[in-house]
Design a protein around this motif. Structure first.
Motif, PDB file in Angstrom:
ATOM      1  N   ARG A 158       0.835  -1.210   0.000  1.00 52.94           N
ATOM      2  CA  ARG A 158       0.000   0.000   0.000  1.00 52.94           C
ATOM      3  C   ARG A 158       0.869   1.258   0.000  1.00 52.94           C
ATOM      4  O   ARG A 158       0.621   2.200  -0.754  1.00 52.94           O
ATOM      5  N   ASP A 159       1.894   1.247   0.848  1.00 53.97           N
ATOM      6  CA  ASP A 159       2.800   2.397   0.911  1.00 53.97           C
ATOM      7  C   ASP A 159       3.469   2.631  -0.434  1.00 53.97           C
ATOM      8  O   ASP A 159       3.571   3.769  -0.898  1.00 53.97           O
ATOM      9  N   ARG A 160       3.935   1.558  -1.072  1.00 57.17           N
ATOM     10  CA  ARG A 160       4.602   1.697  -2.372  1.00 57.17           C
ATOM     11  C   ARG A 160       3.633   2.233  -3.420  1.00 57.17           C
ATOM     12  O   ARG A 160       3.988   3.090  -4.232  1.00 57.17           O
ATOM     13  N   TYR A 161       2.400   1.744  -3.405  1.00 59.93           N
ATOM     14  CA  TYR A 161       1.384   2.237  -4.338  1.00 59.93           C
ATOM     15  C   TYR A 161       1.213   3.749  -4.170  1.00 59.93           C
ATOM     16  O   TYR A 161       1.237   4.502  -5.136  1.00 59.93           O
ATOM     17  N   VAL A 162       1.043   4.185  -2.931  1.00 64.44           N
ATOM     18  CA  VAL A 162       0.809   5.603  -2.663  1.00 64.44           C
ATOM     19  C   VAL A 162       2.052   6.423  -3.005  1.00 64.44           C
ATOM     20  O   VAL A 162       1.941   7.521  -3.563  1.00 64.44           O
ATOM     21  N   GLU A 163       3.232   5.910  -2.702  1.00 57.84           N
ATOM     22  CA  GLU A 163       4.466   6.637  -3.042  1.00 57.84           C
ATOM     23  C   GLU A 163       4.570   6.859  -4.541  1.00 57.84           C
ATOM     24  O   GLU A 163       4.919   7.954  -4.996  1.00 57.84           O
ATOM     25  N   ARG A 164       4.265   5.846  -5.344  1.00 59.40           N
ATOM     26  CA  ARG A 164       4.285   5.997  -6.807  1.00 59.40           C
ATOM     27  C   ARG A 164       3.228   6.994  -7.272  1.00 59.40           C
ATOM     28  O   ARG A 164       3.468   7.835  -8.135  1.00 59.40           O
ATOM     29  N   PHE A 165       2.047   6.868  -6.699  1.00 57.12           N
ATOM     30  CA  PHE A 165       0.914   7.730  -7.037  1.00 57.12           C
ATOM     31  C   PHE A 165       1.273   9.196  -6.774  1.00 57.12           C
ATOM     32  O   PHE A 165       1.108  10.064  -7.634  1.00 57.12           O
ATOM     33  N   VAL A 166       1.795   9.444  -5.582  1.00 56.08           N
ATOM     34  CA  VAL A 166       2.161  10.806  -5.189  1.00 56.08           C
ATOM     35  C   VAL A 166       3.319  11.323  -6.050  1.00 56.08           C
ATOM     36  O   VAL A 166       3.339  12.497  -6.432  1.00 56.08           O
ATOM     37  N   ALA A 167       4.263  10.465  -6.386  1.00 52.61           N
ATOM     38  CA  ALA A 167       5.381  10.890  -7.237  1.00 52.61           C
ATOM     39  C   ALA A 167       4.871  11.364  -8.600  1.00 52.61           C
ATOM     40  O   ALA A 167       5.355  12.372  -9.135  1.00 52.61           O
ATOM     41  N   ARG A 168       3.886  10.668  -9.142  1.00 47.43           N
ATOM     42  CA  ARG A 168       3.311  11.081 -10.430  1.00 47.43           C
ATOM     43  C   ARG A 168       2.560  12.406 -10.299  1.00 47.43           C
ATOM     44  O   ARG A 168       2.644  13.271 -11.180  1.00 47.43           O
ATOM     45  N   GLN A 169       1.851  12.563  -9.189  1.00 48.89           N
ATOM     46  CA  GLN A 169       1.157  13.829  -8.963  1.00 48.89           C
ATOM     47  C   GLN A 169       2.157  14.972  -8.814  1.00 48.89           C
ATOM     48  O   GLN A 169       1.962  16.054  -9.361  1.00 48.89           O
ATOM     49  N   ARG A 170       3.202  14.719  -8.061  1.00 50.72           N
ATOM     50  CA  ARG A 170       4.229  15.736  -7.819  1.00 50.72           C
ATOM     51  C   ARG A 170       4.906  16.118  -9.132  1.00 50.72           C
ATOM     52  O   ARG A 170       5.134  17.302  -9.403  1.00 50.72           O
ATOM     53  N   GLN A 171       5.204  15.121  -9.955  1.00 50.32           N
ATOM     54  CA  GLN A 171       5.853  15.373 -11.237  1.00 50.32           C
ATOM     55  C   GLN A 171       4.984  16.286 -12.109  1.00 50.32           C
ATOM     56  O   GLN A 171       5.484  17.213 -12.740  1.00 50.32           O
ATOM     57  N   THR A 172       3.691  16.045 -12.107  1.00 49.69           N
ATOM     58  CA  THR A 172       2.771  16.872 -12.893  1.00 49.69           C
ATOM     59  C   THR A 172       2.623  18.262 -12.283  1.00 49.69           C
ATOM     60  O   THR A 172       2.686  19.271 -12.992  1.00 49.69           O
ATOM     61  N   SER A 173       2.454  18.316 -10.966  1.00 51.30           N
ATOM     62  CA  SER A 173       2.203  19.605 -10.319  1.00 51.30           C
ATOM     63  C   SER A 173       3.428  20.503 -10.291  1.00 51.30           C
ATOM     64  O   SER A 173       3.291  21.730 -10.278  1.00 51.30           O
ATOM     65  N   ASP A 174       4.611  19.927 -10.301  1.00 50.85           N
ATOM     66  CA  ASP A 174       5.829  20.738 -10.262  1.00 50.85           C
ATOM     67  C   ASP A 174       6.042  21.574 -11.525  1.00 50.85           C
ATOM     68  O   ASP A 174       6.878  22.471 -11.537  1.00 50.85           O
ATOM     69  N   LYS A 175       5.268  21.296 -12.561  1.00 54.35           N
ATOM     70  CA  LYS A 175       5.356  22.077 -13.801  1.00 54.35           C
ATOM     71  C   LYS A 175       4.564  23.383 -13.709  1.00 54.35           C
ATOM     72  O   LYS A 175       4.632  24.214 -14.593  1.00 54.35           O
ATOM     73  N   GLU A 176       3.797  23.531 -12.624  1.00 54.29           N
ATOM     74  CA  GLU A 176       2.909  24.685 -12.459  1.00 54.29           C
ATOM     75  C   GLU A 176       3.329  25.512 -11.244  1.00 54.29           C
ATOM     76  O   GLU A 176       4.207  25.113 -10.486  1.00 54.29           O
ATOM     77  N   THR A 177       2.665  26.638 -11.066  1.00 50.77           N
ATOM     78  CA  THR A 177       2.894  27.482  -9.889  1.00 50.77           C
ATOM     79  C   THR A 177       1.550  27.897  -9.300  1.00 50.77           C
ATOM     80  O   THR A 177       0.515  27.836  -9.978  1.00 50.77           O
ATOM     81  N   GLY A 178       1.579  28.327  -8.059  1.00 49.39           N
ATOM     82  CA  GLY A 178       0.387  28.847  -7.397  1.00 49.39           C
ATOM     83  C   GLY A 178      -0.744  27.839  -7.335  1.00 49.39           C
ATOM     84  O   GLY A 178      -0.527  26.633  -7.204  1.00 49.39           O
ATOM     85  N   ILE A 179      -1.957  28.348  -7.462  1.00 48.15           N
ATOM     86  CA  ILE A 179      -3.148  27.509  -7.387  1.00 48.15           C
ATOM     87  C   ILE A 179      -3.150  26.464  -8.500  1.00 48.15           C
ATOM     88  O   ILE A 179      -3.589  25.335  -8.293  1.00 48.15           O
ATOM     89  N   ALA A 180      -2.636  26.824  -9.662  1.00 53.79           N
ATOM     90  CA  ALA A 180      -2.576  25.871 -10.777  1.00 53.79           C
ATOM     91  C   ALA A 180      -1.766  24.630 -10.401  1.00 53.79           C
ATOM     92  O   ALA A 180      -2.029  23.525 -10.892  1.00 53.79           O
ATOM     93  N   ARG A 181      -0.806  24.810  -9.513  1.00 53.62           N
ATOM     94  CA  ARG A 181       0.006  23.680  -9.059  1.00 53.62           C
ATOM     95  C   ARG A 181      -0.843  22.676  -8.274  1.00 53.62           C
ATOM     96  O   ARG A 181      -0.741  21.468  -8.465  1.00 53.62           O
ATOM     97  N   VAL A 182      -1.689  23.173  -7.396  1.00 54.87           N
ATOM     98  CA  VAL A 182      -2.560  22.305  -6.601  1.00 54.87           C
ATOM     99  C   VAL A 182      -3.636  21.682  -7.507  1.00 54.87           C
ATOM    100  O   VAL A 182      -3.956  20.496  -7.376  1.00 54.87           O
ATOM    101  N   GLN A 183      -4.165  22.468  -8.426  1.00 62.10           N
ATOM    102  CA  GLN A 183      -5.143  21.924  -9.372  1.00 62.10           C
ATOM    103  C   GLN A 183      -4.530  20.794 -10.189  1.00 62.10           C
ATOM    104  O   GLN A 183      -5.160  19.754 -10.396  1.00 62.10           O
ATOM    105  N   ALA A 184      -3.295  20.979 -10.646  1.00 66.72           N
ATOM    106  CA  ALA A 184      -2.611  19.937 -11.420  1.00 66.72           C
ATOM    107  C   ALA A 184      -2.410  18.670 -10.574  1.00 66.72           C
ATOM    108  O   ALA A 184      -2.575  17.554 -11.070  1.00 66.72           O
ATOM    109  N   TRP A 185      -2.082  18.854  -9.305  1.00 65.43           N
ATOM    110  CA  TRP A 185      -1.908  17.706  -8.400  1.00 65.43           C
ATOM    111  C   TRP A 185      -3.217  16.919  -8.300  1.00 65.43           C
ATOM    112  O   TRP A 185      -3.236  15.701  -8.418  1.00 65.43           O
TER     113      TRP A 185
END
Length: 184
Positions: free
Chosen positions: A61-88
């Protein structure tokens, strides 16, 4: 040439074998003997990494969530501000919908009743979102906002599974909810 793999690699092999088995046969049918055969290790090696089947499942479960969050972080790191949270948030919905099988197999069996009330198990996804919110916005309670947005994400993803025709409307609403919660 070394005869043994590094400990981290052996642990990963055990997790890979267990993941394959739960996807094929389900959690209830998972047996440690099958995991060690699938990983190509001795049973004693399993116990060097995990005390029990429950601990192995928690690690999956931890590994699943770590991968999931890494993908979200990778996507959100391309944005700034509120758009960053929306992308996440939108990346989380998209990621979940891309293959729900492993999530459903792993988390359908998780028992919250077994967790001591005074020592709840951390939710890595909510913690990552809280951290992102702390980096992005001035909020009175980033932890509470993370919980709310996490459940928005999860609820929208679940609804889209059952009503795919609502996808665009609900993704737009997820973005609007982010905007409303984070504008101060």
């Amino acid at each position: 040439m070394a005869r043994t793999k590094p400990s981290k690699e052996r642990r990963s092999d055990l997790l890979d074998a267990a993941e394959s088995l739960v996807l094929t046969h389900g959690v209830d049918a998972l047996k440690i003997d099958d995991v060690v055969v699938g990983a190509g290790v001795a049973k004693g090696t399993f116990y060097l990494h995990f005390a029990s089947k429950d601990e192995l499942l928690a690690a999956l479960r931890d590994r699943y969530v770590e991968r999931f969050v890494a993908r979200q972080r990778q996507t959100s790191d391309k944005e700034t501000g509120i758009a960053r949270v929306q992308a996440w948030l939108l990346a989380g919905i998209t990621e979940y919908l891309s293959d729900t099988r492993l999530h459903d197999v792993l988390f359908r069996h998780e028992s919250h009743a077994a967790q001591p009330v005074d020592q709840p198990r951390p939710n890595l996804a909510i913690d990552a979102l809280r951290d992102l919110l702390e980096e992005t916005a001035l909020l009175p309670d980033p932890g509470a906002t993370a919980i709310a947005l996490y459940h928005v994400m999860h609820g929208i993803a679940d609804h889209i599974l059952h009503a795919p025709h609502d996808r665009r409307r609900l993704l737009d609403e997820a973005s609007r909810i982010c905007q409303a919660l984070l504008e101060t």
